[in-house]
Design a protein around this motif. Structure first.
Motif, short mmCIF file in Angstrom:
data_model
loop_
_atom_site.label_atom_id
_atom_site.label_comp_id
_atom_site.label_asym_id
_atom_site.label_seq_id
_atom_site.Cartn_x
_atom_site.Cartn_y
_atom_site.Cartn_z
N LYS A 27 1.40 -1.16 -0.11
CA LYS A 27 0.03 -0.60 -0.33
C LYS A 27 0.69 1.47 0.33
CE LYS A 27 -0.21 0.63 5.03
NZ LYS A 27 -0.82 0.59 6.28
N ASN B 100 1.24 5.51 -1.19
CA ASN B 100 1.26 6.56 -2.19
C ASN B 100 2.34 6.37 -3.37
OD1 ASN B 100 -1.50 7.39 -1.60
ND2 ASN B 100 0.20 9.30 -0.58
N LYS C 92 5.54 5.02 -6.13
CA LYS C 92 5.94 4.02 -6.87
C LYS C 92 6.19 2.53 -6.54
CE LYS C 92 7.65 3.98 -11.40
NZ LYS C 92 7.47 2.50 -11.36
N ARG D 276 -3.40 1.95 -3.46
CA ARG D 276 -3.03 3.08 -2.41
C ARG D 276 -3.65 3.09 -0.58
NH1 ARG D 276 -1.20 8.28 -5.94
NH2 ARG D 276 -0.25 7.06 -7.17
N THR D 277 -4.70 2.76 -0.94
CA THR D 277 -5.30 2.09 0.17
C THR D 277 -5.88 1.57 0.57
OG1 THR D 277 -7.63 3.52 -0.09
CG2 THR D 277 -6.66 5.24 0.23
N SER E 279 4.24 -0.23 2.97
CA SER E 279 3.94 0.82 2.94
C SER E 279 4.82 1.62 2.50
CB SER E 279 3.28 1.72 4.06
OG SER E 279 2.73 2.76 3.47
N GLN F 22 6.23 4.71 0.54
CA GLN F 22 6.31 6.34 0.41
C GLN F 22 7.04 7.18 -0.75
OE1 GLN F 22 4.72 7.45 3.53
NE2 GLN F 22 4.59 4.80 3.89
N ASP F 23 5.77 8.21 -0.88
CA ASP F 23 5.80 8.73 -2.14
C ASP F 23 7.09 10.27 -1.87
OD1 ASP F 23 6.01 10.50 -4.04
OD2 ASP F 23 4.41 11.42 -3.88
#
Ligand code: ATP
Ligand code: MG
Length: 207
Positions: free
Chosen positions: A45, A47, A49, A172-173, A187, A189-190
């Motif tokens: 999950k 945000n 890539k 994403r979520t 997770s 991260q962006d």
């Protein structure tokens, strides 16, 4: 003077060695305790890539071990993805793409729900089939976010799947109920994305 420095270095090295040995003991103990053999549910999950590409990377790893894979992509872009073009003809991959475009492009919710439910039917069949060692439900998390699918039957099917079967879900979520039964959650991260630097999306990187 230099003698003192040597002694200090010696002491530091000894400390470093002791610390490493302690860490190794802890890791070894953990490895010894992890004896259970079963499939896992992995959620990717966040945000940043790297979610779908990680899922397909893991799938390639499994295929290398002559395992059988199933893929369902729950959201389809306008273009055929590289992963679809690469894996679709693989003899041990069943690759299905949900029969509809991006929701914000179609603007027809009832058709989207129909497509989602048809895709879920296929997914359910995969989750009952012990021949699949690894299953990827790419972008499935949006189905719950947009309320195209109920999460409860999905949780039930995941719980009742063959014990050795590995499942990866990306998006994403992630629904809380999925996180509650997951074995591994990562997770992404962006921190930066080329898109924000004005770089155009490109084949082989974005799709
Ligand atoms: P990938 O398929 O590259 O592993 P992903 O599955 O982690 O990406 P998605 O949310 O599925 O990410 O988005 C897919 C596409 O959107 C990719 O082309 C990716 O480069 C792009 N993308 C992902 N994160 C961002 C972001 N933070 N800003 C802009 N574009 C993004
Ligand atoms: Mg993705």
């Amino acid at each position: 003077m230099s003698n003192n420095l040597n002694k200090q270095e010696d002491l530091q090295q000894k400390k470093h060695k002791a610390l490493k040995a302690k860490k190794k003991t802890i890791v070894d103990e953990r490895i010894a305790k992890a004896t259970e053999e079963r499939g896992v549910l992995i959620l990717l999950k966040g945000n940043g890539k790297g979610k779908s590409s990680s899922a397909f990377g893991t799938m390639a790893r499994a295929l290398g071990h002559v395992q059988k894979a199933g893929v369902i992509q729950f959201i389809k872009g306008r273009r055929e993805t590289g992963e679809y073009l690469f894996f679709k003809d693989h003899p041990r991959v069943d690759f299905l793409v949900m029969g509809h475009g991006f929701t914000w492009e179609t603007q027809d919710k009832s058709k989207d729900i129909e497509a989602a439910q048809a895709a879920w039917k296929e997914a359910e069949v995969m989750l009952k089939d012990p021949h699949y060692n690894i299953i990827v439900f790419d972008e499935m998390s949006y189905m719950f976010k947009y309320e195209y699918l109920d999460v409860e039957p999905v949780i039930e099917a995941l719980k009742n799947r063959p014990a050795h079967q590995n499942v990866i879900i990306t998006g994403r979520t992630m629904h809380r109920a999925l996180q509650d039964i997951a074995d591994t959650i990562s997770s992404v991260q962006d921190e930066q994305h080329a898109f924000r630097l004005g770089v155009k999306a490109q084949a082989g990187i974005e799709w």
